[in-house]
Scaffold this motif. Structure first.
Motif, mmCIF file in Angstrom:
data_model
loop_
_atom_site.group_PDB
_atom_site.id
_atom_site.type_symbol
_atom_site.label_atom_id
_atom_site.label_comp_id
_atom_site.label_asym_id
_atom_site.label_seq_id
_atom_site.Cartn_x
_atom_site.Cartn_y
_atom_site.Cartn_z
ATOM 1 N N ARG A 46 70.186 11.934 95.695
ATOM 2 C CA ARG A 46 69.945 13.342 96.043
ATOM 3 C C ARG A 46 68.460 13.685 96.035
ATOM 4 O O ARG A 46 68.098 14.848 96.184
ATOM 5 N N LYS A 47 67.606 12.696 95.834
ATOM 6 C CA LYS A 47 66.154 12.902 95.781
ATOM 7 C C LYS A 47 65.758 13.821 94.633
ATOM 8 O O LYS A 47 64.734 14.523 94.701
ATOM 9 N N MET A 48 66.559 13.821 93.570
ATOM 10 C CA MET A 48 66.242 14.606 92.377
ATOM 11 C C MET A 48 65.355 13.773 91.447
ATOM 12 O O MET A 48 65.440 12.545 91.440
ATOM 13 N N ARG A 49 64.511 14.450 90.694
ATOM 14 C CA ARG A 49 63.748 13.741 89.673
ATOM 15 C C ARG A 49 64.699 13.259 88.583
ATOM 16 O O ARG A 49 65.641 13.967 88.222
ATOM 17 N N LEU A 50 64.430 12.076 88.052
ATOM 18 C CA LEU A 50 65.305 11.549 87.012
ATOM 19 C C LEU A 50 65.179 12.335 85.712
ATOM 20 O O LEU A 50 66.154 12.491 84.977
ATOM 21 N N ALA A 51 63.962 12.790 85.395
ATOM 22 C CA ALA A 51 63.727 13.591 84.190
ATOM 23 C C ALA A 51 64.277 12.898 82.944
ATOM 24 O O ALA A 51 65.085 13.454 82.204
ATOM 25 N N VAL A 52 63.824 11.667 82.721
ATOM 26 C CA VAL A 52 64.306 10.856 81.598
ATOM 27 C C VAL A 52 63.197 10.749 80.555
ATOM 28 O O VAL A 52 62.077 10.316 80.859
ATOM 29 N N ASP A 53 63.509 11.123 79.322
ATOM 30 C CA ASP A 53 62.507 11.112 78.251
ATOM 31 C C ASP A 53 62.007 9.703 77.939
ATOM 32 O O ASP A 53 60.827 9.517 77.632
ATOM 33 N N SER A 54 62.906 8.715 77.986
ATOM 34 C CA SER A 54 62.508 7.355 77.589
ATOM 35 C C SER A 54 61.405 6.792 78.481
ATOM 36 O O SER A 54 60.535 6.052 78.005
ATOM 37 N N THR A 55 61.419 7.121 79.771
ATOM 38 C CA THR A 55 60.363 6.617 80.656
ATOM 39 C C THR A 55 59.035 7.305 80.356
ATOM 40 O O THR A 55 57.975 6.675 80.392
ATOM 41 N N VAL A 56 59.105 8.590 80.063
ATOM 42 C CA VAL A 56 57.888 9.343 79.732
ATOM 43 C C VAL A 56 57.237 8.766 78.479
ATOM 44 O O VAL A 56 56.025 8.510 78.443
ATOM 45 N N LEU A 57 58.041 8.547 77.452
ATOM 46 C CA LEU A 57 57.526 8.018 76.189
ATOM 47 C C LEU A 57 56.960 6.616 76.375
ATOM 48 O O LEU A 57 55.936 6.264 75.777
ATOM 49 N N TYR A 58 57.611 5.809 77.201
ATOM 50 C CA TYR A 58 57.101 4.461 77.464
ATOM 51 C C TYR A 58 55.714 4.546 78.098
ATOM 52 O O TYR A 58 54.796 3.807 77.701
ATOM 53 N N GLY A 59 55.551 5.400 79.077
ATOM 54 C CA GLY A 59 54.269 5.519 79.760
ATOM 55 C C GLY A 59 53.148 5.969 78.849
ATOM 56 O O GLY A 59 51.970 5.674 79.098
ATOM 57 N N LEU A 60 53.494 6.664 77.770
ATOM 58 C CA LEU A 60 52.500 7.152 76.810
ATOM 59 C C LEU A 60 52.401 6.237 75.588
ATOM 60 O O LEU A 60 51.680 6.549 74.641
ATOM 61 N N ASN A 61 53.165 5.144 75.604
ATOM 62 C CA ASN A 61 53.220 4.219 74.470
ATOM 63 C C ASN A 61 53.604 4.949 73.187
ATOM 64 O O ASN A 61 53.026 4.740 72.116
ATOM 65 N N LYS A 62 54.596 5.818 73.309
ATOM 66 C CA LYS A 62 55.095 6.576 72.173
ATOM 67 C C LYS A 62 56.566 6.226 71.956
ATOM 68 O O LYS A 62 57.236 5.719 72.854
ATOM 69 N N TYR A 63 57.060 6.523 70.755
ATOM 70 C CA TYR A 63 58.454 6.256 70.425
ATOM 71 C C TYR A 63 59.108 7.544 69.944
ATOM 72 O O TYR A 63 58.454 8.408 69.378
ATOM 73 N N GLY A 64 60.398 7.632 70.190
ATOM 74 C CA GLY A 64 61.122 8.811 69.752
ATOM 75 C C GLY A 64 62.341 9.042 70.620
ATOM 76 O O GLY A 64 62.680 8.220 71.483
ATOM 77 N N VAL A 65 62.993 10.166 70.406
ATOM 78 C CA VAL A 65 64.206 10.500 71.157
ATOM 79 C C VAL A 65 63.900 11.491 72.277
ATOM 80 O O VAL A 65 64.438 11.392 73.376
ATOM 81 N N GLU A 66 63.032 12.443 71.994
ATOM 82 C CA GLU A 66 62.726 13.484 72.970
ATOM 83 C C GLU A 66 61.236 13.547 73.262
ATOM 84 O O GLU A 66 60.410 13.422 72.350
ATOM 85 N N ALA A 67 60.918 13.779 74.521
ATOM 86 C CA ALA A 67 59.525 13.992 74.921
ATOM 87 C C ALA A 67 59.166 15.456 74.684
ATOM 88 O O ALA A 67 60.015 16.342 74.805
ATOM 89 N N THR A 68 57.926 15.706 74.328
ATOM 90 C CA THR A 68 57.466 17.077 74.114
ATOM 91 C C THR A 68 57.041 17.695 75.442
ATOM 92 O O THR A 68 56.930 17.009 76.471
ATOM 93 N N LEU A 69 56.798 19.003 75.407
ATOM 94 C CA LEU A 69 56.335 19.687 76.608
ATOM 95 C C LEU A 69 55.010 19.101 77.084
ATOM 96 O O LEU A 69 54.787 18.935 78.293
#
Length: 310
Positions: A210-233
């Motif tokens: 559907r060309k929607m953004r995945l909006a997945v926290d795990s990919t965001v955290l990986y890109g920032l080299n961070k660990y956790g369950v939820e990404a912050t704003l």
């Protein structure tokens, strides 16, 4: 003649009888008739031989009988090391653990990871090891090179990929093999239970279609080299190419090591129209799925109630 002399002569005989194997292989002792001068040695202890570089290291593997005062072989015995690659483990975590086990700098493993040919990486990996160090337990000599340690992990990935029919399955799904491994790595990171993997895979496919953004926290955290369950704003505002809140489509590559179940889920997503999933009970790892925004909001409310109830 003491036991150390017997051991030394027996090893000398063994070296004359057989050519030693390649440095990264174990020498398995074959059953043979013990010679008379080696009889006491055989009776006293079981001996394992391993080739490390050009040195034959001998290790006693059975304990002496009670009261036996026979000394052990040389004090410089070298034991092998074991590393466990957990499903979803990132390369950065793996390299830190291998550095701890071997005493080698992390940078040496990072350099080895860039040599796709030496590691036997599939061509579609793009000379990038992330996602291709297959989960499992691996034994190695502490003196093995980084490439020798990492190569079996890639070999096991290739076996799992062949068993799953990854290349053919990717073609049927209209995806590249690298995209399948990337989806599998996200599924591995997002799923609390194996039974949810195929459904999470379906959500990813539905959003991509559907060309929607995945909006997945795990990919965001990986890109920032961070660990956790939820990404912050602040996290979801980052310009990282792994920020699937801002960028459409899949991230550039895998975000960890997917296991066999996650690879199967990426190749065979469940049937469904879901566009969302919410971990409604983190303690029990319960994930529920929704198709509409109103259904999603109801699941988020359920999640909040579960948090308050704890």
């Amino acid at each position: 003649m003491n036991i150390e002399d017997l051991l030394r002569e027996t090893l000398s005989d063994m070296a004359d009888e057989e050519r030693p194997p390649a440095p990264d292989r174990f020498l398995r002792l074959r059953e043979r008739r013990p010679r008379r001068r080696g009889l006491a040695l055989v009776a006293a202890t079981a001996v394992a031989a391993m080739v490390v570089g050009s040195t034959l290291v001998v290790q006693q593997i059975s304990a002496p009988a009670p009261g036996d005062t026979v000394p052990r072989p040389a004090a410089s015995l070298q034991a092998g090391a074991t590393v466990n690659v957990a499903a979803g483990m990132r390369l950065s975590q793996l390299f830190e653990e291998l550095s701890r086990l071997t005493g080698r700098p992390v940078a040496e493993f990072e350099r080895a990871a860039k040599d796709g040919t030496a590691l036997g990486l599939p061509s579609y990996a793009g000379r990038r090891l992330e996602g291709f160090a297959f989960p499992g337990t691996y034994e190695f000599s502490p003196t093995a090179s980084p490439a020798e340690i990492l190569r079996p992990m890639v070999a096991r990935f290739e076996e799992a990929a062949e068993a799953a029919g990854l290349a053919d399955g990717a073609r049927r799904a209209g995806r590249t093999p690298l995209e399948i491994v990337t989806i599998a790595s996200i599924v591995q990171a997002e799923a609390g239970r194996d039974e949810d993997m195929a459904k999470i895979s379906r959500v990813i496919y539905n959003r991509l279609n559907r060309k929607m953004r995945l909006a997945v926290d795990s990919t965001v955290l990986y890109g920032l080299n961070k660990y956790g369950v939820e990404a912050t704003l602040k996290d979801v505002r980052s310009p990282s190419p792994y920020n699937t809140y801002r960028r459409r489509g899949l991230p550039p590559g895998p975000i960890g090591s997917p296991g066999a179940e996650a690879i199967r889920a990426a190749l065979h997503p469940a049937r469904g129209t879901w566009l969302y999933y919410v971990v409604t009970d983190p303690k029990k790892r319960v994930t529920k799925f929704a198709t509409t925004e109103s259904e999603r909001m109801a699941l988020i409310e359920e999640y909040r109630k579960n948090l308050k109830g704890r």
